[in-house]
Design a protein around this motif. Structure first.
Motif, PDB file in Angstrom:
ATOM      1  N   ILE A 269     -55.836  21.499 -31.185  1.00  0.00           N
ATOM      2  CA  ILE A 269     -56.048  21.589 -29.738  1.00  0.00           C
ATOM      3  C   ILE A 269     -57.474  22.062 -29.452  1.00  0.00           C
ATOM      4  O   ILE A 269     -58.155  21.545 -28.558  1.00  0.00           O
ATOM      5  CB  ILE A 269     -55.014  22.528 -29.102  1.00  0.00           C
ATOM      6  N   LYS A 270     -57.936  23.032 -30.218  1.00  0.00           N
ATOM      7  CA  LYS A 270     -59.302  23.525 -30.053  1.00  0.00           C
ATOM      8  C   LYS A 270     -60.310  22.426 -30.365  1.00  0.00           C
ATOM      9  O   LYS A 270     -61.299  22.237 -29.648  1.00  0.00           O
ATOM     10  CB  LYS A 270     -59.520  24.719 -30.984  1.00  0.00           C
ATOM     11  N   ASP A 271     -60.079  21.673 -31.436  1.00  0.00           N
ATOM     12  CA  ASP A 271     -60.976  20.584 -31.812  1.00  0.00           C
ATOM     13  C   ASP A 271     -61.017  19.485 -30.745  1.00  0.00           C
ATOM     14  O   ASP A 271     -62.014  18.770 -30.619  1.00  0.00           O
ATOM     15  CB  ASP A 271     -60.554  19.971 -33.148  1.00  0.00           C
ATOM     16  N   ALA A 272     -59.928  19.346 -29.996  1.00  0.00           N
ATOM     17  CA  ALA A 272     -59.854  18.313 -28.961  1.00  0.00           C
ATOM     18  C   ALA A 272     -60.594  18.711 -27.687  1.00  0.00           C
ATOM     19  O   ALA A 272     -60.612  17.939 -26.720  1.00  0.00           O
ATOM     20  CB  ALA A 272     -58.391  17.994 -28.640  1.00  0.00           C
ATOM     21  N   GLY A 273     -61.200  19.882 -27.679  1.00  0.00           N
ATOM     22  CA  GLY A 273     -61.991  20.300 -26.528  1.00  0.00           C
ATOM     23  C   GLY A 273     -61.288  21.230 -25.570  1.00  0.00           C
ATOM     24  O   GLY A 273     -61.837  21.602 -24.531  1.00  0.00           O
ATOM     25  N   TYR A 274     -60.060  21.617 -25.898  1.00  0.00           N
ATOM     26  CA  TYR A 274     -59.319  22.546 -25.049  1.00  0.00           C
ATOM     27  C   TYR A 274     -59.440  23.962 -25.617  1.00  0.00           C
ATOM     28  O   TYR A 274     -59.760  24.147 -26.787  1.00  0.00           O
ATOM     29  CB  TYR A 274     -57.841  22.156 -24.981  1.00  0.00           C
ATOM     30  N   SER A 275     -59.151  24.941 -24.783  1.00  0.00           N
ATOM     31  CA  SER A 275     -59.138  26.321 -25.270  1.00  0.00           C
ATOM     32  C   SER A 275     -57.709  26.727 -25.602  1.00  0.00           C
ATOM     33  O   SER A 275     -56.741  26.190 -25.054  1.00  0.00           O
ATOM     34  CB  SER A 275     -59.727  27.266 -24.221  1.00  0.00           C
ATOM     35  N   THR A 276     -57.586  27.647 -26.530  1.00  0.00           N
ATOM     36  CA  THR A 276     -56.294  28.215 -26.886  1.00  0.00           C
ATOM     37  C   THR A 276     -56.360  29.699 -26.554  1.00  0.00           C
ATOM     38  O   THR A 276     -57.183  30.425 -27.098  1.00  0.00           O
ATOM     39  CB  THR A 276     -55.985  28.005 -28.376  1.00  0.00           C
TER      40      THR A 276
END
Length: 503
Positions: A269-276
């Motif tokens: 999810i982080k790699d996809a440009g979203y924050s966790t």
């Protein structure tokens, strides 16, 4: 992506979502229509077409609860979800590989449920799905839940032994709709202190609560960036999950080739440009491991999976990502644990060696590191939202926390030994068997410690007095330096501001 793929949306599609809560602030409101029109004009001119809705709508949440032999907890879990101030729009209980009464208990809650909160009516439908024998275990149940949830905006994942505070879903939804950059949001989870019997169980529950509190506080103070969107209770953006699937050519969000499926998905999810992120105010309470066997199985699986994620190189379908920002805390935890093992084992060996030749002289300065550690544990206990006398006593007495640290060091050594030996072992099955009271792997760290102490003692007795004196004269200064460094790090954590966060 296509007409035949319901639930998947174009990456440029935009839908303005708002929470079903009176607490939703101005930031949850849609942008002005002229701004939205201008943005669409730019996208159209650049060749990318977006479908946007000027009128916001309420977000829709699907709750999925994977269950494996949860007959002792599933009733409390479902009651806590059905008592939420914001009910999920649908609830799917997904049972796999279960041979107890979980299906029968869950089916008592099957059907339509309504609840009125402050004049607003919420309606949800609860479904129970018994998958029978599922080779993918929890991962298979989660992915089954994902396919049942296509078309919803968010997926709320809750473990079958995790109860929620009454406003957890409402608070998670408020944060997610307020910031669409968030791909996944974890609740602050602690151990349910009500589920234990006996002195050993009380000790282990207090230790796990302190361990979870330290982990959560570290994440909260790092910009609320969450390294692991734990399966205990996390809200996922459906758009983020779909982006992960497309980027990584997956058929479903969760993959079965990782010991820690939640950590793996968090990285993606982080790699996809979203924050966790971790929520600042939403709480969930996890079922504890109440014996050493079960705790060992769980912790070794977690440690092994984390090592597998950050260790460089390619192993099967899993590629280590040592420099991934989500894994910085994992590196810190492992380096810190290595220092803890070295300092404690070094002190024990040097103490025994010095006493054997009457060369030990007590210096009060050695009381400083334990005192700092006790103060740090006590401050963390006071920061717990639901702290109890057991939590305070655990921290203030020092020795319970020290014993639990030795237990954790055993888990750490076991996981690294298994990883470096490249042993093929199903840690999911090992944990399941441990929770059933099977297996004796949890005693191996103690056997190894006794073997090391016995071997070191024998080697020590074979040395001359001159060599023994040389070893002590070199060993103690090295230990001084390492202990001073550890104490400085503890002092830094002791004086840092908690900024009002409660764990």
């Amino acid at each position: 992506m296509t007409e035949s793929s319901p639930g998947l949306r174009r990456a440029t599609d935009r839908q303005i979502l708002q929470a079903r809560s009176a607490k939703a602030g101005p930031l949850a409101l849609p942008p002005a229509v002229p701004q939205l029109s201008d943005l669409e004009a730019v996208e159209t001119a650049s060749g990318e077409f977006a479908v946007a809705t000027a009128t916001p709508r309420n977000a829709r949440i699907s709750c999925i609860i994977p269950c494996y032999n949860e007959q002792d907890s599933i009733e409390d879990v479902l009651k806590s979800i059905l008592a939420q101030t914001r009910l999920p729009d649908v609830i799917h209980v997904i049972i796999n590989n279960t041979d107890d009464d979980t299906p029968e208990i869950a089916r008592r809650f099957e059907g339509r449920h309504t609840r009125t909160v402050k004049g607003q009516e919420f309606v949800t439908n609860l479904h129970v799905h018994d998958m029978g024998v599922n080779p993918d275990k929890k991962v298979g149940a989660l992915n089954y839940g994902y396919f049942l949830s296509r078309g919803f905006d968010y997926i709320l994942g809750v473990d079958g032994d995790t109860t929620l505070a009454r406003d957890t879903v409402e608070r998670l939804e408020l944060e997610m709709t307020d910031d669409p950059r968030i791909g996944g949001l974890s609740a602050i989870y602690s151990i349910d202190k009500s589920r234990h019997r006996g002195l050993m169980a009380r000790f282990l529950v207090a230790g796990q609560r302190a361990q979870f509190a330290a982990f959560n506080m570290d994440n909260l103070l790092r910009g609320r960036n969450m390294a692991v969107l734990g399966g205990q209770c996390s809200l996922f953006s459906m758009r983020a999950l779909e982006t992960v699937m497309v980027r990584h050519h997956q058929q479903a969000p969760w993959v079965r080739d990782s010991e820690v499926e939640d950590s793996k998905l968090s990285l993606q999810i982080k790699d996809a440009g979203y924050s966790t992120k971790i929520s600042a105010t939403a709480y969930a309470y996890v079922g504890p491991m109440t014996n050493l066997r079960a705790l060992h199985g769980q912790q070794v699986k977690w440690n092994f999976g984390a090592i597998d994620l950050f260790w460089p190189g390619q192993r099967g379908d899993n590629k280590g990502q040592p420099l991934h920002p989500n894994l910085r805390l994992r590196w810190y935890e492992n380096v810190s644990m290595a220092f803890n093992i070295a300092s404690r084992l070094g002190f024990l060996l040097l103490l025994v060696a010095a006493l054997s030749i009457d060369a030990f002289v007590f210096n009060p300065i050695w009381l400083i590191p334990p005192a700092v550690a006790m103060l740090l544990n006590l401050r963390l206990a006071l920061a717990m939202k639901d702290k109890s006398a057991s939590d305070i006593m655990y921290a203030a007495l020092f020795f319970p926390a020290e014993i639990y640290m030795w237990i954790r060091m055993g888990h750490f050594v076991s996981a690294w030994t298994q990883f470096l030996a490249q042993t093929e072992k199903d840690n999911w099955a090992a944990q399941a068997n441990a929770e059933k009271g099977k297996g004796s792997a949890y005693v191996m760290p103690l056997v190894v410690l006794l073997a090391v102490m016995g071997g070191a003692t024998y080697a020590w007795t074979q040395q001359s007095v001159a060599i023994q004196s040389a070893i002590l004269s070199l060993g103690w200064p090295i230990l001084y330096i390492a202990t001073i460094a550890q104490t400085v790090f503890m002092l830094r954590k002791l004086v840092r501001r908690h900024r009002g966060f409660a764990v």
